[in-house]
Structures are given as structure tokens and as C-alpha cells.
Design a protein around this motif. Sequence first.
Motif, mmCIF file in Angstrom:
data_model
loop_
_atom_site.group_PDB
_atom_site.id
_atom_site.type_symbol
_atom_site.label_atom_id
_atom_site.label_comp_id
_atom_site.label_asym_id
_atom_site.label_seq_id
_atom_site.Cartn_x
_atom_site.Cartn_y
_atom_site.Cartn_z
ATOM 1 N N ASN A 173 6.237 7.813 -0.485
ATOM 2 C CA ASN A 173 5.280 7.062 -1.316
ATOM 3 C C ASN A 173 4.072 6.535 -0.552
ATOM 4 O OD1 ASN A 173 6.657 7.456 -3.737
ATOM 5 N ND2 ASN A 173 7.965 5.673 -3.410
ATOM 6 N N ASN A 174 3.846 7.016 0.678
ATOM 7 C CA ASN A 174 2.606 6.671 1.386
ATOM 8 C C ASN A 174 1.407 7.298 0.671
ATOM 9 O OD1 ASN A 174 3.535 6.569 4.940
ATOM 10 N ND2 ASN A 174 3.847 5.117 3.307
ATOM 11 N N GLU A 175 0.316 6.543 0.580
ATOM 12 C CA GLU A 175 -0.926 7.047 0.010
ATOM 13 C C GLU A 175 -1.862 7.508 1.125
ATOM 14 O OE1 GLU A 175 -1.785 4.780 -4.199
ATOM 15 O OE2 GLU A 175 -2.510 3.864 -2.353
ATOM 16 N N HIS A 183 -10.838 6.150 -1.629
ATOM 17 C CA HIS A 183 -10.827 7.555 -2.051
ATOM 18 C C HIS A 183 -9.424 8.127 -1.806
ATOM 19 C CE1 HIS A 183 -11.933 11.546 -3.002
ATOM 20 N NE2 HIS A 183 -12.141 11.987 -1.767
ATOM 21 N N LYS A 184 -8.492 7.750 -2.677
ATOM 22 C CA LYS A 184 -7.102 8.164 -2.541
ATOM 23 C C LYS A 184 -6.946 9.602 -3.024
ATOM 24 C CE LYS A 184 -5.645 3.399 -3.312
ATOM 25 N NZ LYS A 184 -4.932 2.459 -4.214
ATOM 26 N N VAL A 185 -6.412 10.437 -2.156
ATOM 27 C CA VAL A 185 -6.342 11.869 -2.439
ATOM 28 C C VAL A 185 -4.912 12.330 -2.714
ATOM 29 C CG1 VAL A 185 -6.710 14.141 -1.417
ATOM 30 C CG2 VAL A 185 -8.445 12.373 -1.153
ATOM 31 N N PHE A 186 -3.940 11.813 -1.951
ATOM 32 C CA PHE A 186 -2.547 12.219 -2.125
ATOM 33 C C PHE A 186 -1.618 11.014 -2.084
ATOM 34 C CE2 PHE A 186 -4.333 15.953 0.277
ATOM 35 C CZ PHE A 186 -4.181 16.911 -0.728
ATOM 36 N N VAL A 187 -0.443 11.183 -2.706
ATOM 37 C CA VAL A 187 0.696 10.308 -2.435
ATOM 38 C C VAL A 187 1.829 11.230 -2.005
ATOM 39 C CG1 VAL A 187 1.461 10.287 -4.858
ATOM 40 C CG2 VAL A 187 2.235 8.503 -3.289
ATOM 41 N N PHE A 188 2.498 10.871 -0.913
ATOM 42 C CA PHE A 188 3.518 11.732 -0.312
ATOM 43 C C PHE A 188 4.899 11.384 -0.852
ATOM 44 C CE2 PHE A 188 6.700 12.209 3.153
ATOM 45 C CZ PHE A 188 6.723 13.597 3.214
ATOM 46 N N SER A 189 5.631 12.418 -1.270
ATOM 47 C CA SER A 189 7.022 12.245 -1.697
ATOM 48 C C SER A 189 7.934 12.932 -0.685
ATOM 49 C CB SER A 189 7.260 12.854 -3.085
ATOM 50 O OG SER A 189 6.679 12.070 -4.095
ATOM 51 N N ASP A 190 8.839 12.161 -0.109
ATOM 52 C CA ASP A 190 9.843 12.716 0.801
ATOM 53 C C ASP A 190 11.001 13.215 -0.063
ATOM 54 O OD1 ASP A 190 11.811 13.284 2.621
ATOM 55 O OD2 ASP A 190 11.456 11.511 3.856
ATOM 56 N N LEU A 191 11.113 14.535 -0.214
ATOM 57 C CA LEU A 191 12.111 15.105 -1.111
ATOM 58 C C LEU A 191 13.515 15.072 -0.527
ATOM 59 C CD1 LEU A 191 10.117 18.147 -2.551
ATOM 60 C CD2 LEU A 191 10.255 15.798 -3.392
#
Length: 542
Positions: A173-175, A183-191
Motif C-alpha cells: 500500500n505504499n504510494e 502527482h501520485k502515479v502508483f499504489v503498490f500491492s504486495d501480493l
Amino acid sequence: MRRMSRETGGESQQQQKQQSQQSQQSHSQGGSSSSSGPQSSSQSSSTGSGTHSSLDTLPTQELLASIPEDTEPEDLPKPWGRLWALAAGFWNHNCIDDEYWFGRDKSCGYCFDHPALNRTERFKTYSKKHFHIIREKGPGNSFVVYIEDHSGNGTFINGDLLGRGKKLPLTNNNEIALCLPSHKVFVFSDLTVDDQSEHPEDFRKQYIMSKMLGSGACGEVKLAFEKSTCKKVAVKIIGKKKFGMDVSGSADRVGNVHTEIEILKKLDHPCIIKIENFFEGDDAYYIVLELMEGGELFNRVVTSQRLKESTAKLFFYQMLLAVKYLHENGITHRDLKTENVLLSSNSEECLIKITDFGQSKILGETTLMKTLCGTPTYLAPEIIETAGTAGYSNAVDLWSLGVILFVCLSGYPPFTEQNRNMSLKDQITRGQYTLIPSIWRNISEEAKDLVKKLLVVDPQQRLTTDEALNHPWLKDEGIIQQAHQLMRLEAEATLPSQLSGSRKRSHEEDEEENGGGGPSKRSAPSTPLLQTTLERNRRGLL
């Protein structure tokens, strides 16, 4: 997957040559897939133009002959992470390999040089190799994911500058923002992390829950993604135990809540947040809402210190139309405040939407009012005096709108616990507030008059929505036309975020990523007294 089998099962050299050309064409089109790296099973079925071409040009008999008898999918590696795109022009990315480069350079696994991005003004601020994601072996059989900044204008993790040549662990959930923290481009999901099982099964079938957006007295709001479309939504989670609800869920109570939600879902106004879905878990209710990219009005006021009068007028006119619609449909909001007014974009002139209406339908009237009376900055005097136990009219919403207008125009609240001469309750019930001359001298008399006629202690003497809409301050044809145009375009318009006023280095000035220092130092904005006052008054008000 069958389509991929068809392409790999051709028997003639001519077909193989054609497929090779199409594969190269598809590879050169960065946006034909949600990922430019190795594809997951879900991505391999994307409808790229080359794939359609190969199917359409083969004769039927030849096509059938090329289909292998065994069309079972191969065992493809599962992604260990996913980057959900937050900004327009970017696309979702499944992480399968142990490293990926992101930037303008065509050698990058995720190349920004794509028509959806390279025609934008922001493209000039991205670096050839902007950032790098690496997965390395950790203790035992574990892995650690890192993000490394290689940019000239900065890579930001949860709003903090990483710094050129530096790396940090990238966690669930890091942005990730580029060039500007906003300018938020991604949010990371650790699967590899199972944090979805706590949510109701029906919810998990349709959505993937992500990061926290906010929390407050009546629950928390999280970002989520719809599985079928990757559409971003907001999910409000209301805990049952916190409000003394029957966790076991009596049939009558459950039926009432679902009935009320169905009524709220039918509300349809361009200035009201749309309720898209509803789920009930063992311990909480889940309300799926449309997501507004511009955030809360509260943050806009704090950032600007106060709004320009014309902007406040545009926003307030839309608020009145929304509240009028709610009242006409028998709904009193009861909890209007700057945090519950959401903006469609970061543009100064944008659509607004009101959220958190109808909470009494879920929590119950008495429970909601007891909760709100704990932090009463926006509450009407008639609610404060009876602690929400006696009857009151929808005039309470007009008082709250008066407080919102006061805050928008001045940048500080009319009633505050910081006043040492009078309690907050007495300030509200007596209608005692101060117009600081240095701030209000530049605000029109008509605007002041509307504020005064809304902040009237006697609800019978307070303006109604119709009377407020007919007030001289709002008889502004330019503002009215602008508001109605925004509402007409609401279904199709996505207003782009505006670049910061400070000039960013273009990629021509980026020293082609060879040597040089990091991004120029940015001075932190000062925190004025009025902003501090607003922040203090915000506690518990979400």
C-alpha cells in the motif's frame, strides 16, 4: 489464454513470420497491455491490435487447423506484486521478474514514452530512468522489495522524497509519486501478503482493498479497486461494535439497513457521491462509493489558507443544489463539513460532491447524533442544546453550510475550542463569532450578509436552500453557467491535475542521467496560525 495457444500453435512458416511481426508491433505499442514486462495470465488475454489482426486474416479452415488439441494454459509464474495506476495515462503493472526500470527510455520495462503520456506537459519532467524496483532474497525464504530513485525531479514514497541514488523497502500500500508529492502515479500491492481475508467474501470477489484514505468518528475510508475493470473506488467501513450495533445481526435490523441503502443508491445528482455497492460483514458495514480524485475541501482550504471568493461561490452554489436535492428526497444530512465535501480534481474550478449523507439510516438517529455531538464544530445550536435527542428540521444543514462558507472565505472556523473566553457550546448556541478585520475587509458585503443569514440561532429565521440560492451573492450568471456546465460534463470529463507553479526541470535539462546532484532543495511551506487552528478543529471530524 486460448488466443495465445492459437498464436503459438501455427504450423506454417508464413504464420510464424506473420506472428513475429505482430509481436514486434505489439511490443512497440507500450499501451496495448497493462504491463510492459512479462504478462500474467490475466494480461495475456488483452485485446492488442496485433492479436485481432492475426485472427481476422487467417481463413477459417487454416485457423481451425492451427489450434492445438491441448489448449490448457501453461503454468505461468504468478506475480508477487502489482502496481495499481493512480494517474491518467498510466496502466497497471504486474511484477513477475525480480527487477523493473520505469522511465522515458525505451529500454525500460515500463516505458513512459507512450501516446497517453508523451503528449502531456508532465512527460518533460520524467527522467529517462526515473526509478527502479528490485526484489532481493531476504532472511530464510522471504523476499524484500526495494525502490530506488534515479530521477532528477524526484521520486516520492507516501509524500516523502526518496532522493537520487537512494533506495528504501517498498511495502504493501505504499504510494509512489513522481516529480511532485501530489502527482501520485502508483499504489503498490504486495501480493504475498494476505490482508484481504478480513473483509467479507462477497466483497473480496469483486474488489481488492488497498490503502487507508482517512478515518474519523463514523468510520474509516479506504481505496479499493474493482477486479473486473480496475476502477478505483472508495470504501467506507463502519464498525458495528463501535456504535453498539447488534453484531449478531437480527433479521429486522439487517433488513432495514439493506432497504435504506437501496434507497440511497437510487439518489442521482451530479453533486452527490454515488453509492455503488453495499456489503455487510460480521463486524462492519462496507459502503462502496465513487472516488473523487481532488480530495477533501478541507485540504484545499488548508493548502490555500482560504479560497478566492469566486471559487468559494462556485463551490457553495453546487453545495446548495446538492443539499436542496437531498431535502427534496426527505434526507437531512446532519453532518455537513469541509471534510464531507469532495473535489473532482485539483483544478481551482471543478465539480464538488457531498458525501456521508444518510448515515443515520445505518447507525440509527440517536447513535449518530451522540457521535457528532462529541465534536460539534459544524453542528447547529438546536442539536447542541438537546444533545440530538429532540426533533429538529433540515434547517440544521443550512447552519452547517454557513460554517463551511465562513471557513472557505476566511480560512478559520467561526466556532473553536481555542477561544478561551467562551466554551464551544456557548459560542454555537449564542451564535457568537468574530470577523477578523484583516481577513474579512477584502470579502464582499454580499458574501458576509449570506454568512450572517445562515448562522442564525433561530432555525425559523435561518435561510432555506431556496432563499440562499436566491441571495444576491449567488445571482452571478457566470458562476451559475460554469457550475451547470461542470455538472453536465460530470459523466465524461476527467479534469487533469494542474502542475505546480514552480518550474520543473525538463528531461533535456536532466543531464541525461549522468552524474549531477539530486533535485533542487524545496523549502517547506510555513504553517500559519489559521492553518494550525483548522487542523486542531479537524480532530475527530471525519
